[in-house]
Write a protein that holds these residues in place. Structure first.
Motif, PDB file in Angstrom:
ATOM      1  N   ASP A  33       0.833  -1.212   0.000  1.00 44.93           N
ATOM      2  CA  ASP A  33       0.000   0.000   0.000  1.00 44.93           C
ATOM      3  C   ASP A  33       0.866   1.261   0.000  1.00 44.93           C
ATOM      4  OD1 ASP A  33      -2.287  -1.502   0.011  1.00 44.93           O
ATOM      5  OD2 ASP A  33      -2.575  -1.360   2.194  1.00 44.93           O
ATOM      6  N   LEU A  34       1.922   1.246   0.813  1.00 45.63           N
ATOM      7  CA  LEU A  34       2.798   2.411   0.882  1.00 45.63           C
ATOM      8  C   LEU A  34       3.540   2.627  -0.436  1.00 45.63           C
ATOM      9  CD1 LEU A  34       4.252   1.989   4.467  1.00 45.63           C
ATOM     10  CD2 LEU A  34       2.557   3.639   3.702  1.00 45.63           C
ATOM     11  N   LEU A  35       4.006   1.543  -1.036  1.00 45.99           N
ATOM     12  CA  LEU A  35       4.694   1.667  -2.323  1.00 45.99           C
ATOM     13  C   LEU A  35       3.740   2.158  -3.404  1.00 45.99           C
ATOM     14  CD1 LEU A  35       6.946  -1.509  -2.276  1.00 45.99           C
ATOM     15  CD2 LEU A  35       7.653   0.862  -1.957  1.00 45.99           C
ATOM     16  N   GLU A  36       2.482   1.724  -3.345  1.00 46.81           N
ATOM     17  CA  GLU A  36       1.486   2.187  -4.315  1.00 46.81           C
ATOM     18  C   GLU A  36       1.197   3.675  -4.127  1.00 46.81           C
ATOM     19  OE1 GLU A  36      -3.200   1.397  -5.164  1.00 46.81           O
ATOM     20  OE2 GLU A  36      -1.974  -0.339  -4.655  1.00 46.81           O
ATOM     21  N   GLN A  37       1.127   4.124  -2.867  1.00 46.27           N
ATOM     22  CA  GLN A  37       0.901   5.538  -2.600  1.00 46.27           C
ATOM     23  C   GLN A  37       2.050   6.393  -3.133  1.00 46.27           C
ATOM     24  OE1 GLN A  37       0.232   5.950   1.632  1.00 46.27           O
ATOM     25  NE2 GLN A  37      -1.678   6.993   1.217  1.00 46.27           N
ATOM     26  N   LEU A  38       3.268   5.867  -3.027  1.00 47.09           N
ATOM     27  CA  LEU A  38       4.436   6.596  -3.510  1.00 47.09           C
ATOM     28  C   LEU A  38       4.617   6.471  -5.015  1.00 47.09           C
ATOM     29  CD1 LEU A  38       6.966   5.593  -0.725  1.00 47.09           C
ATOM     30  CD2 LEU A  38       5.887   7.820  -1.046  1.00 47.09           C
ATOM     31  N   LYS A  39       3.768   5.651  -5.645  1.00 46.73           N
ATOM     32  CA  LYS A  39       3.854   5.374  -7.081  1.00 46.73           C
ATOM     33  C   LYS A  39       5.218   4.780  -7.454  1.00 46.73           C
ATOM     34  CE  LYS A  39       0.446   8.828  -8.478  1.00 46.73           C
ATOM     35  NZ  LYS A  39      -0.315   8.689  -7.312  1.00 46.73           N
ATOM     36  N   ALA A  40       5.684   3.886  -6.590  1.00 46.58           N
ATOM     37  CA  ALA A  40       6.970   3.218  -6.824  1.00 46.58           C
ATOM     38  C   ALA A  40       6.808   2.164  -7.906  1.00 46.58           C
ATOM     39  CB  ALA A  40       7.466   2.580  -5.532  1.00 46.58           C
ATOM     40  N   ARG A  41       7.842   2.009  -8.706  1.00 42.12           N
ATOM     41  CA  ARG A  41       7.845   1.014  -9.767  1.00 42.12           C
ATOM     42  C   ARG A  41       9.015   0.058  -9.541  1.00 42.12           C
ATOM     43  NH1 ARG A  41       9.361   3.811 -14.477  1.00 42.12           N
ATOM     44  NH2 ARG A  41      10.001   5.530 -13.190  1.00 42.12           N
ATOM     45  N   PRO A  42       8.933  -1.144 -10.079  1.00 41.76           N
ATOM     46  CA  PRO A  42      10.079  -2.054  -9.972  1.00 41.76           C
ATOM     47  C   PRO A  42      11.282  -1.480 -10.728  1.00 41.76           C
ATOM     48  CG  PRO A  42       8.114  -3.239 -10.685  1.00 41.76           C
ATOM     49  CD  PRO A  42       7.780  -1.783 -10.703  1.00 41.76           C
ATOM     50  N   ALA A  43      12.462  -1.841 -10.278  1.00 46.66           N
ATOM     51  CA  ALA A  43      13.682  -1.356 -10.926  1.00 46.66           C
ATOM     52  C   ALA A  43      13.796  -1.950 -12.324  1.00 46.66           C
ATOM     53  CB  ALA A  43      14.898  -1.729 -10.092  1.00 46.66           C
ATOM     54  N   ASP A  44      14.232  -1.122 -13.276  1.00 47.98           N
ATOM     55  CA  ASP A  44      14.385  -1.543 -14.672  1.00 47.98           C
ATOM     56  C   ASP A  44      15.820  -2.036 -14.876  1.00 47.98           C
ATOM     57  OD1 ASP A  44      14.255  -1.905 -17.396  1.00 47.98           O
ATOM     58  OD2 ASP A  44      14.296   0.241 -17.863  1.00 47.98           O
ATOM     59  N   PRO A  45      16.031  -3.319 -15.140  1.00 47.93           N
ATOM     60  CA  PRO A  45      17.392  -3.829 -15.301  1.00 47.93           C
ATOM     61  C   PRO A  45      18.109  -3.266 -16.537  1.00 47.93           C
ATOM     62  CG  PRO A  45      15.780  -5.598 -15.568  1.00 47.93           C
ATOM     63  CD  PRO A  45      15.032  -4.354 -15.237  1.00 47.93           C
ATOM     64  N   GLN A  46      17.369  -2.667 -17.491  1.00 48.04           N
ATOM     65  CA  GLN A  46      17.986  -2.078 -18.685  1.00 48.04           C
ATOM     66  C   GLN A  46      18.644  -0.730 -18.382  1.00 48.04           C
ATOM     67  OE1 GLN A  46      18.153  -3.951 -21.337  1.00 48.04           O
ATOM     68  NE2 GLN A  46      16.905  -5.485 -20.312  1.00 48.04           N
ATOM     69  N   ASP A  47      18.177  -0.066 -17.332  1.00 49.18           N
ATOM     70  CA  ASP A  47      18.736   1.227 -16.928  1.00 49.18           C
ATOM     71  C   ASP A  47      20.021   0.983 -16.134  1.00 49.18           C
ATOM     72  OD1 ASP A  47      19.101   3.513 -14.931  1.00 49.18           O
ATOM     73  OD2 ASP A  47      17.582   4.337 -16.291  1.00 49.18           O
ATOM     74  N   SER A  48      21.087   1.732 -16.444  1.00 47.18           N
ATOM     75  CA  SER A  48      22.377   1.474 -15.795  1.00 47.18           C
ATOM     76  C   SER A  48      22.326   1.760 -14.289  1.00 47.18           C
ATOM     77  CB  SER A  48      23.482   2.300 -16.456  1.00 47.18           C
ATOM     78  OG  SER A  48      23.218   3.681 -16.310  1.00 47.18           O
ATOM     79  N   TYR A  49      21.627   2.819 -13.883  1.00 48.07           N
ATOM     80  CA  TYR A  49      21.518   3.130 -12.455  1.00 48.07           C
ATOM     81  C   TYR A  49      20.692   2.072 -11.725  1.00 48.07           C
ATOM     82  CZ  TYR A  49      23.470   7.693 -13.532  1.00 48.07           C
ATOM     83  OH  TYR A  49      24.286   8.697 -13.948  1.00 48.07           O
ATOM     84  N   HIS A  50      19.610   1.641 -12.354  1.00 49.52           N
ATOM     85  CA  HIS A  50      18.779   0.606 -11.747  1.00 49.52           C
ATOM     86  C   HIS A  50      19.536  -0.714 -11.678  1.00 49.52           C
ATOM     87  CE1 HIS A  50      14.613   2.627 -12.541  1.00 49.52           C
ATOM     88  NE2 HIS A  50      15.502   3.477 -12.077  1.00 49.52           N
ATOM     89  N   ALA A  51      20.314  -1.018 -12.709  1.00 47.63           N
ATOM     90  CA  ALA A  51      21.094  -2.256 -12.713  1.00 47.63           C
ATOM     91  C   ALA A  51      22.104  -2.246 -11.569  1.00 47.63           C
ATOM     92  CB  ALA A  51      21.799  -2.440 -14.052  1.00 47.63           C
ATOM     93  N   ARG A  52      22.747  -1.106 -11.348  1.00 47.18           N
ATOM     94  CA  ARG A  52      23.691  -0.990 -10.230  1.00 47.18           C
ATOM     95  C   ARG A  52      22.965  -1.173  -8.903  1.00 47.18           C
ATOM     96  NH1 ARG A  52      27.242   4.239 -10.109  1.00 47.18           N
ATOM     97  NH2 ARG A  52      27.877   3.318 -12.073  1.00 47.18           N
ATOM     98  N   PHE A  53      21.773  -0.592  -8.782  1.00 48.93           N
ATOM     99  CA  PHE A  53      20.964  -0.754  -7.571  1.00 48.93           C
ATOM    100  C   PHE A  53      20.597  -2.222  -7.360  1.00 48.93           C
ATOM    101  CE2 PHE A  53      16.575  -1.124  -5.946  1.00 48.93           C
ATOM    102  CZ  PHE A  53      16.806  -0.700  -4.645  1.00 48.93           C
ATOM    103  N   LEU A  54      20.164  -2.888  -8.434  1.00 44.35           N
ATOM    104  CA  LEU A  54      19.798  -4.300  -8.321  1.00 44.35           C
ATOM    105  C   LEU A  54      21.001  -5.153  -7.935  1.00 44.35           C
ATOM    106  CD1 LEU A  54      17.392  -4.665 -11.364  1.00 44.35           C
ATOM    107  CD2 LEU A  54      16.795  -4.765  -8.950  1.00 44.35           C
ATOM    108  N   ASP A  55      22.193  -4.804  -8.430  1.00 44.63           N
ATOM    109  CA  ASP A  55      23.389  -5.547  -8.050  1.00 44.63           C
ATOM    110  C   ASP A  55      23.696  -5.384  -6.556  1.00 44.63           C
ATOM    111  OD1 ASP A  55      23.730  -6.468 -10.597  1.00 44.63           O
ATOM    112  OD2 ASP A  55      25.211  -4.941 -11.156  1.00 44.63           O
ATOM    113  N   LEU A  56      23.460  -4.192  -6.041  1.00 40.64           N
ATOM    114  CA  LEU A  56      23.698  -3.952  -4.618  1.00 40.64           C
ATOM    115  C   LEU A  56      22.685  -4.669  -3.741  1.00 40.64           C
ATOM    116  CD1 LEU A  56      24.610  -0.175  -4.556  1.00 40.64           C
ATOM    117  CD2 LEU A  56      26.117  -2.097  -4.104  1.00 40.64           C
ATOM    118  N   VAL A  57      21.434  -4.622  -4.183  1.00 39.73           N
ATOM    119  CA  VAL A  57      20.379  -5.229  -3.368  1.00 39.73           C
ATOM    120  C   VAL A  57      20.404  -6.716  -3.539  1.00 39.73           C
ATOM    121  CG1 VAL A  57      17.881  -5.391  -3.050  1.00 39.73           C
ATOM    122  CG2 VAL A  57      18.942  -3.183  -3.467  1.00 39.73           C
TER     123      VAL A  57
END
Length: 112
Positions: free
Chosen positions: A88-112
């Motif tokens: 519910d909180l993520l929906e309120q914030l309009k959060a989306r899953p990380a996009d592995p094609q994006d370089s910043y998101h890919a780095r984030f996914l590697d860290l997490v």
């Protein structure tokens, strides 16, 4: 094969989590009170300077009222957020899953 139980039991982990929650709750209240009182005192003093009148007799009662209001808002905020699920909180914030094609998101996914 037998392994030794971890030093921390489930009950100890729950107690540690509860202590951390209480500390964060008190910190939330402290921050709400600090900033609400700071804003109220600044507005009060600026109004007094602008109006060219200097008696500060109402400042104590203003601080008390602002502190009580800030505590009520902090408690309400805390219980409002605790009642919601993470989805519910993520929906309120309009959060989306990380996009592995994006370089910043890919780095984030590697860290997490």
């Amino acid at each position: 094969m037998f392994y030794a139980l971890p030093v921390e039991t489930v009950l100890e982990a729950k107690a540690r989590t509860r202590r951390a929650t209480v500390i964060l709750f008190l910190l939330l209240i402290l921050l709400y009170v600090l900033f609400a009182d700071l804003l109220a005192a600044t507005a009060y003093l600026m109004t007094r300077v602008w109006a060219h009148s200097m008696p500060l007799s109402d400042l104590g009662s203003l601080a008390l009222e602002t502190t009580l209001a800030a505590v009520l808002v902090a408690v309400g905020h805390f219980f409002y957020v605790r009642a919601k699920s993470l989805d519910d909180l993520l929906e309120q914030l309009k959060a989306r899953p990380a996009d592995p094609q994006d370089s910043y998101h890919a780095r984030f996914l590697d860290l997490v």
